[in-house]
Design a protein around this motif. Structure first.
Motif: not given
Length: 387
Positions: A72-90
């Motif tokens: 669960v912690i691993f998924f939260l970290l991956v999702f947070g990093a991916g979401n941050l990069v996706a929002n930044g690229v957008a």
């Protein structure tokens, strides 16, 4: 006569070993889509095993719930990093039109100084494509990136599923080893497994801390000069630092290029961010990190770079990420096979350190050989008592 027979047997062994190695490389290359998720799941399980074991022993959390908490912690970290990069690229793509004028002015000045063709009636990208003829290359790169990203996310759930079942099996691994093997074989299998898990966990910990420090320093440098999207450039530096050498080069190039676009024609901020990101990536990535990893993992820095090229050729981006852990496993296996110990010395860092490990291993094996073999019932009882 016996000495000649020994040399003859060693020659046959090395010849067969070379053939087997070439066959393994061919199989891994051909069956990459099958082998890669399995290897990734094994490495992921090795990385999470010590934490799950600590939760089980120290906090009395059942093994299954420990796995659940870690993932669960691993998924939260991956999702947070991916979401941050996706929002930044957008955000960057949304802001791209207001940088169009800067793009055009920079290119027109460069074209004027270098006598390059520039048509003011065309857009910047059309001018670049007409000059460099890279439309086809860009298209292929975009298709390759998209397909690679799709394959990554498709394999991600499969890797997690494999690693969960493997971690459930690893809870009883010691009992299985004690029942399946006896004498020095039992000790050797346990020792290889413990060493692999310890060193892979150590590598991932070092890499995470070094990458996090790089990302924080890059973000701080961007904040000092009020550069747009500082968290995006810090996150990119953090992620790309997991790829030795090449990742840092790409991260530096992207950050400096964007600084050039934002601050042109003012030279001060561009020079500052260029010096800052290059210095951070060079000092941390090329000076400190190879020394720390080479000392703790017992790998030669040259071997690290060579393995990066080889596994990148084998499996692309994911091969770059797992190149060093795979070389750690290869070195540990070579240390525990007498005929392959010279290879372990060449793969290792300082020869005296590798030799100490080999002496320590031989002492342990000699001690284990003195132990009398035990029945499967006795070994199973010992495993339960240790547990």
């Amino acid at each position: 006569m016996q000495k000649k027979d020994s040399y003859y047997l060693k020659g046959i062994f090395y010849f067969l070993f070379l053939l087997a190695l070439l066959a393994c490389v061919a199989v891994l290359k051909i069956l990459g889509s099958v082998c890669l998720p399995i290897i990734l799941s094994i490495l992921l399980s090795f990385a999470f095993y010590p934490l799950i074991r600590k939760l089980n022993l120290k906090f009395r959390i059942p093994w299954f719930f420990g796995i659940l908490i870690v993932y669960v912690i691993f998924f939260l970290l991956v999702f947070g990093a991916g979401n941050l990069v996706a929002n930044g690229v957008a955000s960057i793509l949304q802001a791209l039109p207001r940088y169009q004028e800067r793009f055009t002015s920079i290119y027109s000045e460069i074209a004027g100084r270098l006598d390059l063709p520039f048509d003011e009636t065309l857009s910047l990208f059309d001018n670049l494509w007409n000059l460099l003829s890279i439309r086809t290359t860009v298209g292929k790169a975009a298709i390759g990136f998209t397909s690679g990203l799709y394959t990554f996310f498709k394999s991600f759930l499969l890797v997690v599923l494999f690693s969960v079942f493997l971690l459930l099996e690893m809870h009883f691994f010691k009992v299985k080893v004690l029942v399946a093997f006896s004498g020095n074989k039992k000790g050797r299998v346990q020792k290889i497994t413990k060493k692999v898990i310890a060193e892979i966990t150590q590598y991932i910990s070092i890499k995470f801390i070094v990458s996090l420090a790089t990302g924080i320093l890059v973000t701080s440098g961007c904040l000092i000069i009020n550069m747009d999207f500082p968290l995006v450039w810090g996150t990119i530096a953090f992620i790309m630092n997991f790829i030795p050498t090449f990742g840092s080069i790409i991260s530096c190039a992207l950050t400096v290029l964007f600084a050039l676009i934002q601050f042109y024609p003012a030279p001060g901020p561009i020079i500052f961010i260029a010096i800052e990101v290059i210095a951070v990536n060079f000092i941390i990535g090329q000076v400190l990190e190879p020394r720390i990893e080479g000392k703790n993992l017992g790998l030669s820095p040259f071997v690290i770079l060579t393995s990066l090229s080889f596994w990148g050729w084998m499996w692309g981006f994911l091969g770059l990420l797992i190149s060093v852990p795979l070389m750690v496993i290869v070195k540990i296996i070579c240390e525990n096979i007498s005929y392959l110990q010279p290879i372990a010395i060449f793969i290792g860092g300082r020869p005296q350190d590798t030799k100490k490990e080999l002496v320590k291993d031989s002492d342990m094996l000699d001690f284990e050989e003195e132990d009398s073999p035990k029945t499967p019932t006795q070994t199973a009882d010992e495993a339960k008592s240790d547990k």
